[in-house]
Design an enzyme around this catalytic site. Structure first.
Site, PDB file in Angstrom:
ATOM      1  N   ASP A   1    -109.649   9.749 -98.155  1.00 29.61           N
ATOM      2  CA  ASP A   1    -108.771   8.631 -97.828  1.00 29.61           C
ATOM      3  C   ASP A   1    -108.885   8.368 -96.329  1.00 29.61           C
ATOM      4  OD1 ASP A   1    -106.793   6.801 -97.423  1.00 29.61           O
ATOM      5  OD2 ASP A   1    -105.168   7.996 -98.261  1.00 29.61           O
TER       6      ASP A   1
ATOM      7  N   TYR B   1    -108.454  13.601 -95.090  1.00 34.96           N
ATOM      8  CA  TYR B   1    -107.308  12.707 -95.299  1.00 34.96           C
ATOM      9  C   TYR B   1    -106.905  12.194 -93.920  1.00 34.96           C
ATOM     10  CZ  TYR B   1    -102.532  11.178 -96.364  1.00 34.96           C
ATOM     11  OH  TYR B   1    -101.377  10.431 -96.476  1.00 34.96           O
TER      12      TYR B   1
ATOM     13  N   CYS C   1     -84.009 -15.713-109.691  1.00 36.25           N
ATOM     14  CA  CYS C   1     -84.866 -16.270-108.653  1.00 36.25           C
ATOM     15  C   CYS C   1     -85.064 -17.755-108.914  1.00 36.25           C
ATOM     16  CB  CYS C   1     -86.208 -15.532-108.605  1.00 36.25           C
ATOM     17  SG  CYS C   1     -87.184 -15.672-110.116  1.00 36.25           S
TER      18      CYS C   1
ATOM     19  N   HIS D   1     -88.866 -18.561-111.073  1.00 34.05           N
ATOM     20  CA  HIS D   1     -89.047 -18.119-112.452  1.00 34.05           C
ATOM     21  C   HIS D   1     -87.745 -18.130-113.248  1.00 34.05           C
ATOM     22  CE1 HIS D   1     -92.128 -15.940-109.974  1.00 34.05           C
ATOM     23  NE2 HIS D   1     -92.922 -16.547-110.844  1.00 34.05           N
TER      24      HIS D   1
ATOM     25  N   ASN E   1    -106.993  10.535-103.789  1.00 35.30           N
ATOM     26  CA  ASN E   1    -105.696  10.819-103.182  1.00 35.30           C
ATOM     27  C   ASN E   1    -104.688  10.920-104.320  1.00 35.30           C
ATOM     28  OD1 ASN E   1    -103.010  10.412-102.111  1.00 35.30           O
ATOM     29  ND2 ASN E   1    -103.931   9.713-100.209  1.00 35.30           N
TER      30      ASN E   1
ATOM     31  N   HIS F   1    -103.200   5.809-105.694  1.00 33.98           N
ATOM     32  CA  HIS F   1    -104.640   5.622-105.442  1.00 33.98           C
ATOM     33  C   HIS F   1    -105.392   5.848-106.745  1.00 33.98           C
ATOM     34  CE1 HIS F   1    -104.596   5.960-100.873  1.00 33.98           C
ATOM     35  NE2 HIS F   1    -103.366   6.285-101.209  1.00 33.98           N
TER      36      HIS F   1
ATOM     37  N   ASN G   1    -101.505  12.100-104.236  1.00 31.31           N
ATOM     38  CA  ASN G   1    -100.098  11.863-103.881  1.00 31.31           C
ATOM     39  C   ASN G   1     -99.188  12.945-104.468  1.00 31.31           C
ATOM     40  OD1 ASN G   1     -97.919  10.567-102.707  1.00 31.31           O
ATOM     41  ND2 ASN G   1     -97.641   9.130-104.379  1.00 31.31           N
TER      42      ASN G   1
ATOM     43  N   CYS H   1     -87.267 -11.274-106.045  1.00 31.07           N
ATOM     44  CA  CYS H   1     -87.833 -11.527-107.372  1.00 31.07           C
ATOM     45  C   CYS H   1     -88.324 -10.206-107.975  1.00 31.07           C
ATOM     46  CB  CYS H   1     -88.992 -12.527-107.266  1.00 31.07           C
ATOM     47  SG  CYS H   1     -89.802 -12.901-108.845  1.00 31.07           S
TER      48      CYS H   1
ATOM     49  N   GLU I   1    -103.781  14.534 -99.882  1.00 31.94           N
ATOM     50  CA  GLU I   1    -102.323  14.441 -99.942  1.00 31.94           C
ATOM     51  C   GLU I   1    -101.778  15.325-101.071  1.00 31.94           C
ATOM     52  OE1 GLU I   1     -98.921  11.013 -99.187  1.00 31.94           O
ATOM     53  OE2 GLU I   1    -100.906  10.421 -99.861  1.00 31.94           O
TER      54      GLU I   1
END
Length: 556
Positions: free
Chosen positions: A182, A141, A506, A509, A7, A296, A9, A532, A34
């Site tokens: 996919d 797909y 945050c 961290h 895939n 992917h 994209n 975060c 895709e």
């Protein structure tokens, strides 16, 4: 024979283009999903790749949506190719056939299931165990079930059933079948990054269908899965789990929004399925998480069978499309009046039957623009073709404009002296360069400047020149002074126009958070919040992001 599914994209945004990706994958048959390209957006660089023949399926309803394509090396040229699963998009020779029993679907449902460009089927000749066979590769797909749209959940299940119907029909006809692409559903809990956080994992309708479609192999740690005993039940085998039955954290899709690929927080939804007879001819199968360029990663499978290429690609091949076959590249077609009826008769036979009527009209009439502009376009073309007639221009050509100095330079008179013109040019050029004319080195005196006469139309008068002499330009600040002033002005604007407040840290961290915006429909649509900045991951991963969340308070 090596096959790959990926895939991508968006085929137009693929890094380095599709040719570079095909070389990196180095497979005989590459199936991509895709593509997000429709026929009008398909360019020659993508459709015609040296050493390959390609087959595309496009979305009919939305541009930049869905779409699949299959690239075959010339040494793996198929002898049949078809778009879609229903057979409604095929009316040319070289179709695959074997559509199965479609009585459970209405004609409208069948049309809608093939309307989004989600399937390409190719048939190849292979030699396995000194026996020639026909293998069918179904590149799909599958739709995504949008939780906000219940109708899409039903659409996805219908597509699954239609895919199973077509695959089993081809299998019953006697030839081995490979279904890849996919599938948009993770099958087992080991295929999901966090199955414990998913309620009723096995009750998902997509997983229920996979359990019905696939043969469940026994998973062991010390050996491969057992030989599938499903020759007569028409089921398929997940080739990756056939060779890696217990491998965990083997995912093929990650969220790019949360950076989940950094922590390998994903799912395995891309597969290569083979029928029980053919899977025993596979020499290996695996995923390629190191291959980037999409959300992917590719999946490959290799058979211990040799390919027997066809001498000629089937009619669905993109090289036969008129826009790539050279039938619309002659300039004379746009300059000479052509009988449109003959054009339609000539090209309607060359187009594959997978195109809709609207697309046919768009691609069959290269002179459609001529009918829009009417007689005016014909008059222009006739004037170009006719060599005996001369084209008359309505207006004479415009005179070239002079330089900017010509607007400051007065018109020449008999009493003007050349040295005075030279002095004025010095003054005007110094003005254009933001220099003080009194400090500029020149060969003329101040008196020559004062007594210089200029006509009003030239833009320079005696009074204006006197102003230049009596009101010199302010001295230019030095480099240090200009930096001080710029710093002061920037500080002033920073005090007046305050930017957004710094993001809060945050709690876990102590790192600056990132700003996000709610895009989901609802009461919080458009609101902003801080989370975060670390990538998404499992709760047990200390490198993953924490649960910090804070809404952005609106300034009063």
């Amino acid at each position: 024979m090596k096959i790959v599914t990926w895939n991508i994209n968006g085929i137009r945004t693929l890094r380095g283009g599709i040719q570079k990706a095909l070389r990196a994958l180095d497979a005989d048959v590459v199936c991509v999903q895709e593509t997000k390209v429709t026929r009008d957006l398909l360019d020659e660089r993508t459709a015609i790749v040296d050493g390959y023949n390609s087959y595309f399926s496009y979305s009919r309803g939305r541009s930049g949506y869905s779409g699949v394509a299959t690239y075959c090396k010339d040494s793996a040229t198929p002898f049949a190719a078809e778009e879609g699963l229903t057979g409604l998009l095929t009316n040319h020779e070289g179709a695959v056939g074997c559509y199965g029993d479609q009585c459970d679907f209405s004609s409208e449902e069948l049309q809608m299931l093939d309307n989004e460009g989600r399937a390409i089927i190719t048939q190849h000749k292979i030699m396995c165990e000194e026996k020639e066979q026909t293998v069918t590769v179904i590149n799909v797909y599958c739709p995504r079930a949008d939780p906000e749209k219940p109708e899409r959940k039903q659409f996805k299940l219908q597509f699954y059933r239609l895919l199973q119907c077509r695959a089993e029909a081809i299998l019953k006809d006697g030839g081995p079948v490979i279904v890849l692409g996919d599938v948009n559903t993770s099958h087992l809990q080991i295929d999901h990054c966090d199955p414990t956080d998913t309620d009723d994992f096995g009750e998902n309708p997509g997983r229920k269908w996979l359990n019905e479609f696939l043969h469940q192999t026994r998973q062991t740690d010390d050996q491969n899965a057992e030989e599938p005993d499903c020759v007569n039940d028409g089921k398929f085998v997940d080739t990756f789990r056939y060779f890696h039955p217990t491998r965990a954290n083997a995912f093929t899709c990650w969220s790019t929004l949360t950076g989940a690929r950094q922590t390998n927080y994903g799912t395995r939804i891309d597969y290569i399925f083979a029928d029980c007879r053919l899977v025993q001819q596979f020499a290996g199968a695996d995923i390629m998480p190191e291959m980037e360029g999409s959300d992917h990663c590719p999946v490959w499978g290799k058979l211990s069978c040799s390919l027997l290429p066809s001498s000629k690609p089937p009619p669905l091949c993109t090289r036969y499309l008129p826009e790539f076959a050279g039938k619309q590249q002659k300039l004379s077609r746009f300059l000479v009046k052509v009988d449109q009826k003959s054009v339609l008769v000539e090209q309607i036979n060359s187009l594959p039957g997978s195109q809709e009527e609207g697309e046919k009209r768009e691609n069959l009439i290269p002179l459609a623009a001529e009918s829009i502009s009417g007689k005016k376009r014909l008059l222009v073309s006739n004037s170009v073709v006719s060599k005996s007639k001369k084209i008359k221009t309505v207006n004479p050509p415009l005179k070239p404009q002079g330089s900017l100095l010509s607007f400051f330079k007065p018109k020449h008179t008999k009493n003007k002296q050349p040295e005075q013109d030279h002095c004025l040019n010095k003054v005007t050029s110094s003005l254009l360069n933001d220099q003080n004319p009194l400090t500029t080195t020149n060969t003329c005196s101040d008196k020559d400047i004062i007594h210089k006469e200029a006509e009003p139309s030239s833009g320079a008068t005696v009074e204006s020149l006197k102003d230049i002499e009596t009101k010199p330009l302010p001295p230019q600040p030095s480099e240090g002074q200009s930096n001080t002033k710029n710093g002061g002005s920037s500080g002033f604007w920073k005090s007046v126009l305050r930017g957004p407040p710094p993001p809060p840290p945050c709690k876990v961290h102590g790192e600056p958070c990132v700003l996000r915006t709610v895009k989901k429909d609802g009461p919080n649509m458009g609101k902003q919040f801080f989370v975060c900045a670390r990538p998404q991951g499992h709760s047990s991963n200390p490198e993953a992001r924490c649960n910090y969340f804070a809404w952005v308070e609106k300034s009063k």
